[in-house]
Design a protein around this motif. Structure first.
Motif, PDB file in Angstrom:
ATOM      1  N   GLY A 247      50.182  59.090  59.629  1.00  0.00           N
ATOM      2  CA  GLY A 247      49.713  58.606  58.327  1.00  0.00           C
ATOM      3  C   GLY A 247      49.391  59.727  57.358  1.00  0.00           C
ATOM      4  O   GLY A 247      49.552  59.572  56.144  1.00  0.00           O
ATOM      5  N   THR A 248      48.927  60.862  57.867  1.00  0.00           N
ATOM      6  CA  THR A 248      48.603  61.995  56.999  1.00  0.00           C
ATOM      7  C   THR A 248      49.775  62.952  56.844  1.00  0.00           C
ATOM      8  O   THR A 248      49.655  63.958  56.132  1.00  0.00           O
ATOM      9  N   ASP A 255      44.952  59.254  55.300  1.00  0.00           N
ATOM     10  CA  ASP A 255      45.599  58.720  56.497  1.00  0.00           C
ATOM     11  C   ASP A 255      46.074  57.280  56.289  1.00  0.00           C
ATOM     12  O   ASP A 255      45.624  56.342  56.959  1.00  0.00           O
ATOM     13  N   ASP A 256      46.990  57.090  55.323  1.00  0.00           N
ATOM     14  CA  ASP A 256      47.528  55.752  55.098  1.00  0.00           C
ATOM     15  C   ASP A 256      49.013  55.786  54.747  1.00  0.00           C
ATOM     16  O   ASP A 256      49.587  54.754  54.373  1.00  0.00           O
ATOM     17  N   SER A 258      50.425  57.120  52.232  1.00  0.00           N
ATOM     18  CA  SER A 258      50.678  57.023  50.797  1.00  0.00           C
ATOM     19  C   SER A 258      51.019  58.369  50.159  1.00  0.00           C
ATOM     20  O   SER A 258      51.476  58.402  49.021  1.00  0.00           O
TER      21      SER A 258
END
Length: 497
Positions: A247-248, A255-256, A258
């Protein structure tokens, strides 16, 4: 005209209580403008409660302030007008004012509101309270149950009780992880904004003044500030391998998935790199401006194109007849200075995988361990420019580059001598993301992910993480930064080291 005059006269003839009730709803910038009237200026100057209520409506509690509120209203007005102006000259001429404002002791706290500084403060306060509690056990006249934190609805109390001192100590150290749910989102936003401001300001804060909570006992002890080093807390955050995940992207991101920047990670990286650079240069180097990171001076290099080495026209489409270097909007080609830090792997492994592990979401304890540091010279050249992908920011192209790196200090380090390749692109939120690979004998070994502070062609440089290119959950990994020193790939950087 006569109607307007009558209206003003009627306003000035109102009882002071009514006028106070009207002006308390005025914005700070408008309140400053009203002081052009002699009568209103005199009223505002002598109505301390008015300024207090206006300031509390828009900003922080006045119990944290030691400055005249009337003066603060004027400062707020100037800052807000500065932020709203579109004039580059107007902003540039006020940089000195902003630097003085933040450097002032009464305002430096604006840079110390991230969770990292909150953690350091709470740990110090908790340790102090634990010490005071020991003397309360010996002398029952000492009372340490009074604290400003008891009146703060955002956090639970952290004063150690006689029955469960160890449990309460952990609550103090890990306070961030147990905040009251309704305040978490707002507090996290404040943490991130403060960390971002600290990163843009630069000059990393290495020591924090933690005021001791006054005792309400019959025999009060003299209060004094406690100084706490911030680098052990920053080191704990930087070397916590749990934050390296899919996620990161194993970089300084939330941590998503994005690609949004986690500014508290960047802040911790900046603090720990600055600490290690100071230790190294004080011990081994007497001069050498190329070893001084760009964040060493307030607000220097945090605006786009502050490198002033390339044209500033930005677009995805550029004439293909131009050389690649002139098509490159990021100004990649040239000579860069890179710094890499790392823990001894045994310490890194013990820190992350010992039996005494924190609960999910809770930080690891601060760690005061010596790190190794390497200064590396990097030569880069643009090789390809292509349109952004679906997951990239669409404002600029993706630029590919390659080059080489070799050790500067210490002069011999085989792990620093490698080929380099990588990309620069925009994230969906518009930040400049750098990805590099270190290639040894044709095989990729290390990878890094970083963010360029200040945006496109910003002189502040890139801060992020290096890690194993296979994303090994056991590491190694650590902080890294690099900044441009010349657009000439043949520039001899060693002349100024």
């Amino acid at each position: 005209m006569e109607k307007r005059t009558n209206m003003v006269n009627n306003l000035l003839q109102l009882p002071h209580e009514v006028l106070h009730g009207i002006l308390v709803h005025v914005a700070p910038t408008d309140l400053a403008a009203l002081r052009c009237c002699h009568v209103l200026d005199n009223f505002i100057n002598h109505d301390g409660l008015l300024c207090k209520e206006i300031y509390q409506r828009h900003f922080v509690s006045v119990r944290l302030l030691s400055t005249k509120l009337e003066d603060l209203i004027l400062v707020v007005d100037r800052v807000q007008r500065l932020l709203q102006t579109a004039s580059v000259d107007g902003c540039s001429s006020n940089i000195a004012f902003l630097v003085r404002l933040i450097r002032a002791q009464k305002n430096i706290g604006i840079l110390c509101n991230s969770s990292l500084f909150e953690w350091a403060t709470d740990t110090t306060k908790t340790a102090t309270r634990s010490h005071v509690q020991h003397w309360s056990d010996v002398d029952p006249l000492l009372d340490n149950n009074s604290s400003e934190d008891d009146n703060d609805p955002t956090f639970p109390a952290v004063v150690p009780s006689r029955e469960n001192k160890d449990s309460e100590l952990r609550r103090g150290v890990l306070r961030k992880a147990i905040r009251v749910p309704h305040a978490t989102r707002l507090q996290d936003q404040i943490h991130r904004l403060s960390a971002k401001l600290h990163c843009l300001y630069g000059v990393p804060i290495q020591r924090l003044q933690v005021p001791e909570t006054p005792s309400s006992s019959l025999r009060p002890r003299p209060c004094s500030d406690t100084e706490v080093d911030v680098h052990p807390f920053a080191r704990s955050k930087v070397y916590d391998l749990r934050q390296h995940s899919e996620g990161t992207l194993w970089g300084p991101f939330v941590d998503d998935g994005s690609q949004n920047v986690d500014w508290e990670k960047i802040e911790a990286i900046m603090i720990i790199l600055e600490y290690n650079i100071q230790i190294f240069t004080n011990k081994y180097v007497t001069h050498g401006s190329n070893l001084i990171p760009p964040w060493d001076r307030p607000f220097v290099g945090v605006t786009p194109h502050s490198l002033n080495l390339r044209p500033t026209g930005l677009s995805v489409e550029r004439p293909r007849s131009l050389p690649l270097d002139l098509q490159d909007p990021y100004d990649v080609s040239g000579t860069w200075m890179r710094v890499v830090c790392f823990l001894d792997y045994r310490e890194l492994f013990t820190f992350n995988f010992s039996e005494d592990q924190p609960l999910p979401g809770q930080p690891r304890p601060p760690i005061d361990a010596e790190e190794a540091i390497r200064f590396i010279i990097v030569k880069l050249q643009v090789t390809k420019i292509e349109k952004p992908g679906e997951d990239d920011g669409q404002g600029l192209p993706v630029v590919h580059f390659k080059g080489s790196s070799y050790s500067a200090l210490p002069p011999v380090d085989v792990n620093a001598n490698s080929k380099i390749r990588g990309t620069v692109r925009l994230t969906p939120e518009g930040e400049v993301r750098w990805t590099t690979f270190s290639v040894f004998h044709g095989e990729e070994r290390w990878r890094s992910e970083g963010i360029q502070l200040g945006g496109v062609q910003a002189a502040r440089g890139i801060l992020g993480y290096w890690f194993d290119k296979d994303f090994d959950e056991y590491g190694p990994a650590g902080p890294t930064a690099f900044w441009k020193v010349s657009s000439d790939p043949k520039y001899d950087i060693m002349e100024d080291i």
